[in-house]
Design a protein around this motif. Structure first.
Motif, PDB file in Angstrom:
ATOM      1  N   ASP A  70      -5.868  -1.277  11.510  1.00  0.00           N
ATOM      2  CA  ASP A  70      -6.680  -0.267  12.178  1.00  0.00           C
ATOM      3  C   ASP A  70      -7.365  -0.860  13.399  1.00  0.00           C
ATOM      4  OD1 ASP A  70      -9.279  -1.366  11.476  1.00  0.00           O
ATOM      5  OD2 ASP A  70      -8.968  -0.592   9.461  1.00  0.00           O
ATOM      6  N   ASN A  71      -8.012  -0.002  14.165  1.00  0.00           N
ATOM      7  CA  ASN A  71      -8.577  -0.440  15.433  1.00  0.00           C
ATOM      8  C   ASN A  71      -9.927  -1.144  15.280  1.00  0.00           C
ATOM      9  OD1 ASN A  71     -10.020   1.877  14.780  1.00  0.00           O
ATOM     10  ND2 ASN A  71      -9.944   2.757  16.841  1.00  0.00           N
ATOM     11  N   THR A  72     -10.335  -1.433  14.040  1.00  0.00           N
ATOM     12  CA  THR A  72     -11.486  -2.310  13.832  1.00  0.00           C
ATOM     13  C   THR A  72     -11.037  -3.764  13.716  1.00  0.00           C
ATOM     14  OG1 THR A  72     -11.486  -2.278  11.395  1.00  0.00           O
ATOM     15  CG2 THR A  72     -12.597  -0.445  12.533  1.00  0.00           C
ATOM     16  N   GLY A  73      -9.718  -3.987  13.772  1.00  0.00           N
ATOM     17  CA  GLY A  73      -9.169  -5.328  13.644  1.00  0.00           C
ATOM     18  C   GLY A  73      -8.705  -5.674  12.249  1.00  0.00           C
ATOM     19  N   ARG A  74      -8.834  -4.740  11.329  1.00  0.00           N
ATOM     20  CA  ARG A  74      -8.389  -4.989   9.954  1.00  0.00           C
ATOM     21  C   ARG A  74      -6.862  -5.038   9.885  1.00  0.00           C
ATOM     22  NH1 ARG A  74     -12.356  -6.164   5.950  1.00  0.00           N
ATOM     23  NH2 ARG A  74     -14.277  -5.163   6.610  1.00  0.00           N
ATOM     24  N   HIS A  75      -6.362  -5.988   9.098  1.00  0.00           N
ATOM     25  CA  HIS A  75      -4.930  -6.086   8.814  1.00  0.00           C
ATOM     26  C   HIS A  75      -4.813  -6.587   7.380  1.00  0.00           C
ATOM     27  CE1 HIS A  75      -0.741  -7.959   9.814  1.00  0.00           C
ATOM     28  NE2 HIS A  75      -0.659  -6.919   8.996  1.00  0.00           N
ATOM     29  N   LYS A  76      -4.487  -5.671   6.461  1.00  0.00           N
ATOM     30  CA  LYS A  76      -4.495  -5.995   5.043  1.00  0.00           C
ATOM     31  C   LYS A  76      -3.224  -5.497   4.361  1.00  0.00           C
ATOM     32  CE  LYS A  76      -8.756  -7.683   4.631  1.00  0.00           C
ATOM     33  NZ  LYS A  76      -9.073  -9.010   4.081  1.00  0.00           N
ATOM     34  N   PRO A 103     -17.306   3.838  11.091  1.00  0.00           N
ATOM     35  CA  PRO A 103     -16.089   3.682  10.282  1.00  0.00           C
ATOM     36  C   PRO A 103     -16.155   2.417   9.423  1.00  0.00           C
ATOM     37  CG  PRO A 103     -15.518   4.366  12.489  1.00  0.00           C
ATOM     38  CD  PRO A 103     -16.992   4.069  12.502  1.00  0.00           C
ATOM     39  N   ARG A 104     -15.587   2.511   8.236  1.00  0.00           N
ATOM     40  CA  ARG A 104     -15.733   1.443   7.244  1.00  0.00           C
ATOM     41  C   ARG A 104     -14.464   1.349   6.413  1.00  0.00           C
ATOM     42  NH1 ARG A 104     -17.082   1.526   1.826  1.00  0.00           N
ATOM     43  NH2 ARG A 104     -16.893   3.789   2.006  1.00  0.00           N
ATOM     44  N   TYR A 105     -14.143   0.149   6.018  1.00  0.00           N
ATOM     45  CA  TYR A 105     -12.927  -0.110   5.243  1.00  0.00           C
ATOM     46  C   TYR A 105     -13.262  -1.088   4.130  1.00  0.00           C
ATOM     47  CZ  TYR A 105      -8.429  -2.377   4.196  1.00  0.00           C
ATOM     48  OH  TYR A 105      -7.334  -2.899   3.571  1.00  0.00           O
ATOM     49  N   ASP A 106     -12.676  -0.863   2.941  1.00  0.00           N
ATOM     50  CA  ASP A 106     -12.854  -1.813   1.849  1.00  0.00           C
ATOM     51  C   ASP A 106     -11.680  -1.662   0.889  1.00  0.00           C
ATOM     52  OD1 ASP A 106     -13.986  -3.809   0.349  1.00  0.00           O
ATOM     53  OD2 ASP A 106     -15.658  -2.608  -0.412  1.00  0.00           O
ATOM     54  N   GLN A 107     -11.384  -2.712   0.156  1.00  0.00           N
ATOM     55  CA  GLN A 107     -10.376  -2.624  -0.902  1.00  0.00           C
ATOM     56  C   GLN A 107     -10.712  -3.628  -1.988  1.00  0.00           C
ATOM     57  OE1 GLN A 107      -6.785  -3.795   1.487  1.00  0.00           O
ATOM     58  NE2 GLN A 107      -6.274  -5.012  -0.315  1.00  0.00           N
ATOM     59  N   LYS A 108     -10.170  -3.351  -3.168  1.00  0.00           N
ATOM     60  CA  LYS A 108     -10.485  -4.188  -4.326  1.00  0.00           C
ATOM     61  C   LYS A 108      -9.308  -4.166  -5.286  1.00  0.00           C
ATOM     62  CE  LYS A 108     -14.110  -4.763  -7.857  1.00  0.00           C
ATOM     63  NZ  LYS A 108     -14.424  -6.154  -7.474  1.00  0.00           N
ATOM     64  N   THR A 109      -9.082  -5.288  -5.951  1.00  0.00           N
ATOM     65  CA  THR A 109      -8.057  -5.391  -6.990  1.00  0.00           C
ATOM     66  C   THR A 109      -8.709  -5.151  -8.347  1.00  0.00           C
ATOM     67  OG1 THR A 109      -6.850  -7.025  -5.678  1.00  0.00           O
ATOM     68  CG2 THR A 109      -6.291  -6.862  -8.018  1.00  0.00           C
ATOM     69  N   PHE A 110      -8.083  -4.283  -9.148  1.00  0.00           N
ATOM     70  CA  PHE A 110      -8.612  -3.950 -10.469  1.00  0.00           C
ATOM     71  C   PHE A 110      -7.631  -4.419 -11.543  1.00  0.00           C
ATOM     72  CE2 PHE A 110     -10.683  -1.074  -7.581  1.00  0.00           C
ATOM     73  CZ  PHE A 110     -11.993  -1.053  -8.042  1.00  0.00           C
ATOM     74  N   ASP A 111      -8.128  -5.119 -12.531  1.00  0.00           N
ATOM     75  CA  ASP A 111      -7.312  -5.602 -13.642  1.00  0.00           C
ATOM     76  C   ASP A 111      -6.847  -4.400 -14.467  1.00  0.00           C
ATOM     77  OD1 ASP A 111      -6.218  -6.726 -15.919  1.00  0.00           O
ATOM     78  OD2 ASP A 111      -7.856  -8.161 -16.221  1.00  0.00           O
ATOM     79  N   PRO A 112      -5.534  -4.161 -14.557  1.00  0.00           N
ATOM     80  CA  PRO A 112      -5.063  -2.983 -15.295  1.00  0.00           C
ATOM     81  C   PRO A 112      -5.414  -3.000 -16.775  1.00  0.00           C
ATOM     82  CG  PRO A 112      -3.224  -4.402 -14.704  1.00  0.00           C
ATOM     83  CD  PRO A 112      -4.417  -4.926 -13.966  1.00  0.00           C
ATOM     84  N   SER A 113      -5.723  -4.175 -17.325  1.00  0.00           N
ATOM     85  CA  SER A 113      -6.119  -4.215 -18.745  1.00  0.00           C
ATOM     86  C   SER A 113      -7.463  -3.516 -18.960  1.00  0.00           C
ATOM     87  CB  SER A 113      -6.201  -5.660 -19.241  1.00  0.00           C
ATOM     88  OG  SER A 113      -7.278  -6.360 -18.625  1.00  0.00           O
ATOM     89  N   GLN A 125      -8.638   4.770  14.107  1.00  0.00           N
ATOM     90  CA  GLN A 125      -7.176   4.861  14.180  1.00  0.00           C
ATOM     91  C   GLN A 125      -6.596   3.805  13.259  1.00  0.00           C
ATOM     92  OE1 GLN A 125      -4.815   5.531  17.461  1.00  0.00           O
ATOM     93  NE2 GLN A 125      -6.312   6.664  18.664  1.00  0.00           N
ATOM     94  N   HIS A 126      -5.585   4.205  12.507  1.00  0.00           N
ATOM     95  CA  HIS A 126      -4.955   3.221  11.623  1.00  0.00           C
ATOM     96  C   HIS A 126      -3.475   3.523  11.478  1.00  0.00           C
ATOM     97  CE1 HIS A 126      -4.667   5.321   7.460  1.00  0.00           C
ATOM     98  NE2 HIS A 126      -4.791   6.247   8.374  1.00  0.00           N
ATOM     99  N   SER A 127      -2.756   2.529  10.971  1.00  0.00           N
ATOM    100  CA  SER A 127      -1.338   2.696  10.642  1.00  0.00           C
ATOM    101  C   SER A 127      -1.120   2.199   9.224  1.00  0.00           C
ATOM    102  CB  SER A 127      -0.448   1.911  11.616  1.00  0.00           C
ATOM    103  OG  SER A 127      -0.680   0.512  11.506  1.00  0.00           O
TER     104      SER A 127
END
Length: 237
Positions: free
Chosen positions: A78-84, A129-139, A101-103
């Motif tokens: 995205d145009n905040t510089g995020r690349h994940k 504008p704000r972006y976040d992500q997290k990994t969740f343990d499926p157990s 803006q994001h792709s």
């Protein structure tokens, strides 16, 4: 308790070759005046993107956007510089706020990626504008609900700019869970990812959904090994 049923085979569908997209609510070329939104829940798209393909840079504003890969991985810029990279068991949230803006592309050149993209109307407009992500343990969702999105700042969940909670569940056949409403003004929208569940007298199968309002508790019974997403959202006027 009031309910509305959206069967999986009644959703809108678009086949773009590189993209197959099912729309629970009116979106792009699919329009159904009775399926515009469920409270603050505006979009629930069930997408499959071919390897090496994706959505080029495009704008959003004043929308809370949640992406949940079901298999494969998404590449986000995205145009905040995020690349994940967003992998299976990750959840991503983006507050488009006053404009972003994001792709989104399939992170694999050969294998498809399957994911849900969900839009909610925001509680506050024109935020940064704000972006976040997290990994969740499926157990953490086996025979119980695992909350992944919430309106309160927490290390255990992703924050959303809305009085909304998202929970994932993976239940063995015969197991059940009681869900208590978070707010009297909210409704619950349950989307079945696989298997079969029963709520009251309603039986739901893979990709079926039910919206429930005017309730205190929901009794959710797994009639088969099942996975589902439960979204607790304000019922906007």
């Amino acid at each position: 308790m009031k309910t509305i049923i959206h069967r999986g085979n009644t959703r809108g569908f678009a086949d773009h070759g590189w993209l197959q997209s099912y729309h629970t609510f009116s979106f792009a070329g699919y329009y159904n005046p009775e399926r515009i939104h469920f409270g603050a829940l505006r979009v629930l798209n069930d997408d499959t993107v071919k390897g090496g393909m994706g959505f080029g840079a495009h704008p959003h504003d004043n929308m809370e956007i949640v992406s949940i890969p079901l298999s494969g991985a998404l590449e986000h810029k995205d145009n905040t510089g995020r690349h994940k990279i967003i992998n299976q068991h990750d959840v991503q949230i983006m507050s488009a706020g006053k404009g972003i803006q994001h792709s989104e592309f399939n992170a694999s050149k050969k294998d498809p990626v399957k994911f849900l993209q969900i839009w909610l109307f925001p509680k506050e407009k024109d935020i940064t504008p704000r972006y976040d992500q997290k990994t969740f343990d499926p157990s953490g969702r086996v025979n119980r609900l695992q909350t992944v999105v919430a309106p309160d700042q927490s290390d255990d969940t992703l924050w959303i700019n809305q009085d909304a909670w998202f929970s994932l569940g993976k239940f063995d056949k015969g197991q059940s869970v009681t869900y208590d409403t978070k707010r009297p003004q909210n409704g619950a929208y349950l989307f079945v990812l696989s298997g079969k569940v029963k709520i009251g007298e309603e039986m739901l199968e893979s990709r079926d959904a039910i919206g429930v309002t005017d309730y205190d508790q929901l009794q959710i019974v797994a009639e088969d090994d099942t996975e589902f997403l439960l979204m607790d959202v304000p019922m906007l006027q």
